[in-house]
Enzyme design. Structure first.
Site, PDB file in Angstrom:
ATOM      1  N   ASP A   1     -25.626  -3.963  -1.791  1.00  0.00           N
ATOM      2  CA  ASP A   1     -27.037  -3.586  -1.843  1.00  0.00           C
ATOM      3  C   ASP A   1     -27.241  -2.114  -1.498  1.00  0.00           C
ATOM      4  O   ASP A   1     -28.124  -1.463  -2.062  1.00  0.00           O
ATOM      5  CB  ASP A   1     -27.859  -4.472  -0.910  1.00  0.00           C
ATOM      6  CG  ASP A   1     -27.971  -5.908  -1.406  1.00  0.00           C
ATOM      7  OD1 ASP A   1     -27.612  -6.180  -2.575  1.00  0.00           O
ATOM      8  OD2 ASP A   1     -28.420  -6.768  -0.618  1.00  0.00           O
TER       9      ASP A   1
ATOM     10  N   ASN B   1     -13.482   3.031  -1.472  1.00  0.00           N
ATOM     11  CA  ASN B   1     -12.568   1.904  -1.320  1.00  0.00           C
ATOM     12  C   ASN B   1     -13.136   1.060  -0.188  1.00  0.00           C
ATOM     13  O   ASN B   1     -12.943   1.384   0.987  1.00  0.00           O
ATOM     14  CB  ASN B   1     -11.142   2.354  -0.993  1.00  0.00           C
ATOM     15  CG  ASN B   1     -10.178   1.180  -0.922  1.00  0.00           C
ATOM     16  OD1 ASN B   1     -10.585   0.039  -0.739  1.00  0.00           O
ATOM     17  ND2 ASN B   1      -8.892   1.463  -1.053  1.00  0.00           N
TER      18      ASN B   1
ATOM     19  N   ARG C   1      -9.044 -12.262  -3.156  1.00  0.00           N
ATOM     20  CA  ARG C   1      -9.211 -10.830  -3.438  1.00  0.00           C
ATOM     21  C   ARG C   1      -9.603 -10.549  -4.895  1.00  0.00           C
ATOM     22  O   ARG C   1      -9.877  -9.410  -5.246  1.00  0.00           O
ATOM     23  CB  ARG C   1      -7.919 -10.069  -3.129  1.00  0.00           C
ATOM     24  CG  ARG C   1      -7.525 -10.084  -1.676  1.00  0.00           C
ATOM     25  CD  ARG C   1      -6.330  -9.177  -1.441  1.00  0.00           C
ATOM     26  NE  ARG C   1      -5.702  -9.413  -0.175  1.00  0.00           N
ATOM     27  CZ  ARG C   1      -6.073  -8.867   0.984  1.00  0.00           C
ATOM     28  NH1 ARG C   1      -7.092  -8.041   1.023  1.00  0.00           N
ATOM     29  NH2 ARG C   1      -5.420  -9.151   2.094  1.00  0.00           N
TER      30      ARG C   1
ATOM     31  N   HIS D   1      -9.129   0.864  -5.604  1.00  0.00           N
ATOM     32  CA  HIS D   1      -8.239   0.064  -4.755  1.00  0.00           C
ATOM     33  C   HIS D   1      -6.805   0.485  -5.022  1.00  0.00           C
ATOM     34  O   HIS D   1      -6.407   0.666  -6.178  1.00  0.00           O
ATOM     35  CB  HIS D   1      -8.404  -1.429  -5.038  1.00  0.00           C
ATOM     36  CG  HIS D   1      -9.757  -1.933  -4.683  1.00  0.00           C
ATOM     37  ND1 HIS D   1     -10.118  -2.223  -3.390  1.00  0.00           N
ATOM     38  CD2 HIS D   1     -10.856  -2.138  -5.448  1.00  0.00           C
ATOM     39  CE1 HIS D   1     -11.378  -2.610  -3.380  1.00  0.00           C
ATOM     40  NE2 HIS D   1     -11.857  -2.556  -4.611  1.00  0.00           N
ATOM     41  N   ILE D   2      -6.040   0.625  -3.969  1.00  0.00           N
ATOM     42  CA  ILE D   2      -4.643   1.039  -4.071  1.00  0.00           C
ATOM     43  C   ILE D   2      -3.828  -0.021  -4.810  1.00  0.00           C
ATOM     44  O   ILE D   2      -3.050   0.288  -5.707  1.00  0.00           O
ATOM     45  CB  ILE D   2      -4.063   1.309  -2.667  1.00  0.00           C
ATOM     46  CG1 ILE D   2      -4.799   2.495  -2.017  1.00  0.00           C
ATOM     47  CG2 ILE D   2      -2.554   1.556  -2.735  1.00  0.00           C
ATOM     48  CD1 ILE D   2      -4.549   2.648  -0.528  1.00  0.00           C
ATOM     49  N   SER D   3      -4.022  -1.266  -4.435  1.00  0.00           N
ATOM     50  CA  SER D   3      -3.299  -2.368  -5.078  1.00  0.00           C
ATOM     51  C   SER D   3      -4.169  -2.966  -6.186  1.00  0.00           C
ATOM     52  O   SER D   3      -5.375  -2.722  -6.247  1.00  0.00           O
ATOM     53  CB  SER D   3      -2.951  -3.448  -4.050  1.00  0.00           C
ATOM     54  OG  SER D   3      -4.135  -4.079  -3.572  1.00  0.00           O
TER      55      SER D   3
ATOM     56  N   HIS E   1     -14.901  -7.976  -1.195  1.00  0.00           N
ATOM     57  CA  HIS E   1     -14.932  -9.368  -1.614  1.00  0.00           C
ATOM     58  C   HIS E   1     -16.100 -10.163  -1.054  1.00  0.00           C
ATOM     59  O   HIS E   1     -16.363 -11.265  -1.538  1.00  0.00           O
ATOM     60  CB  HIS E   1     -13.608 -10.041  -1.232  1.00  0.00           C
ATOM     61  CG  HIS E   1     -12.433  -9.186  -1.560  1.00  0.00           C
ATOM     62  ND1 HIS E   1     -12.089  -8.859  -2.861  1.00  0.00           N
ATOM     63  CD2 HIS E   1     -11.551  -8.516  -0.767  1.00  0.00           C
ATOM     64  CE1 HIS E   1     -11.034  -8.055  -2.847  1.00  0.00           C
ATOM     65  NE2 HIS E   1     -10.692  -7.836  -1.585  1.00  0.00           N
TER      66      HIS E   1
ATOM     67  N   TYR F   1       0.796  -1.227   0.000  1.00  0.00           N
ATOM     68  CA  TYR F   1       0.000   0.000   0.000  1.00  0.00           C
ATOM     69  C   TYR F   1       0.831   1.281   0.000  1.00  0.00           C
ATOM     70  O   TYR F   1       0.273   2.365  -0.120  1.00  0.00           O
ATOM     71  CB  TYR F   1      -0.945   0.006   1.205  1.00  0.00           C
ATOM     72  CG  TYR F   1      -1.884  -1.172   1.200  1.00  0.00           C
ATOM     73  CD1 TYR F   1      -2.917  -1.249   0.280  1.00  0.00           C
ATOM     74  CD2 TYR F   1      -1.729  -2.222   2.099  1.00  0.00           C
ATOM     75  CE1 TYR F   1      -3.774  -2.332   0.255  1.00  0.00           C
ATOM     76  CE2 TYR F   1      -2.584  -3.309   2.083  1.00  0.00           C
ATOM     77  CZ  TYR F   1      -3.603  -3.363   1.160  1.00  0.00           C
ATOM     78  OH  TYR F   1      -4.453  -4.434   1.136  1.00  0.00           O
TER      79      TYR F   1
END
Length: 146
Positions: free
Chosen positions: A87, A74, A111, A100-102, A80, A23
């Site tokens: 919803d 994020n 993931r 998402h950072i990664s 996941h 990260y």
């Protein structure tokens, strides 16, 4: 002035300390300051929210529809498996960009799937903190199209 919301989920308060090899060394506070400044240059106000609790994230998504024009989200690990957050996103009419950072698709197999992406306007992964700026650009474009 248009208002947008940035929501960061669980463990993102630990940025700069947690898994810096994944990260990076930047902190959540730095990210929020940078994002607010970037939003200001685009003529919008950005408010930031972070929670480690699923219900709090759901609540702010529900409340956002009456306050904000769009959300950058994020969801962290909730990405996941949180059908409840999925919803909540599906229940609102404002656009949501997932970030998402990664690159979640290059990490552990659990993931790879996002249950929230299908109800978002788009998903940006793998660009570090710059991904949040890309999400802001994408959200602004989505709002221009509306």
């Amino acid at each position: 002035m248009k208002k947008l919301l940035l929501v960061n989920g669980p463990n993102l308060n630990r940025l700069g300390v947690r898994e810096v090899n994944v990260y990076g060394k930047g902190t959540l506070a730095t990210l929020e300051v940078d994002m607010k400044q970037e939003a200001e240059t685009m003529g919008v106000e950005l408010e930031c929210f972070q929670s480690n609790h699923e219900g709090a994230i759901i609540d702010i998504i529900h409340e956002a529809e009456d306050i904000y024009k769009g959300i950058i989200l994020n969801p962290g690990a909730f990405t996941h498996y949180s059908y409840a957050i999925r919803d909540a996103i599906a229940s609102i009419s404002i656009p949501v960009i997932e970030v998402h950072i990664s690159n979640i698709h290059q990490r552990e197999s659990f993931r790879h799937e996002s249950v929230t992406a299908a109800v978002c306007a788009g998903q940006i992964v793998g660009f570090g903190f710059y991904g949040y700026k890309l999400a802001l650009f994408a959200l602004m474009e989505k709002l221009r199209e509306a």
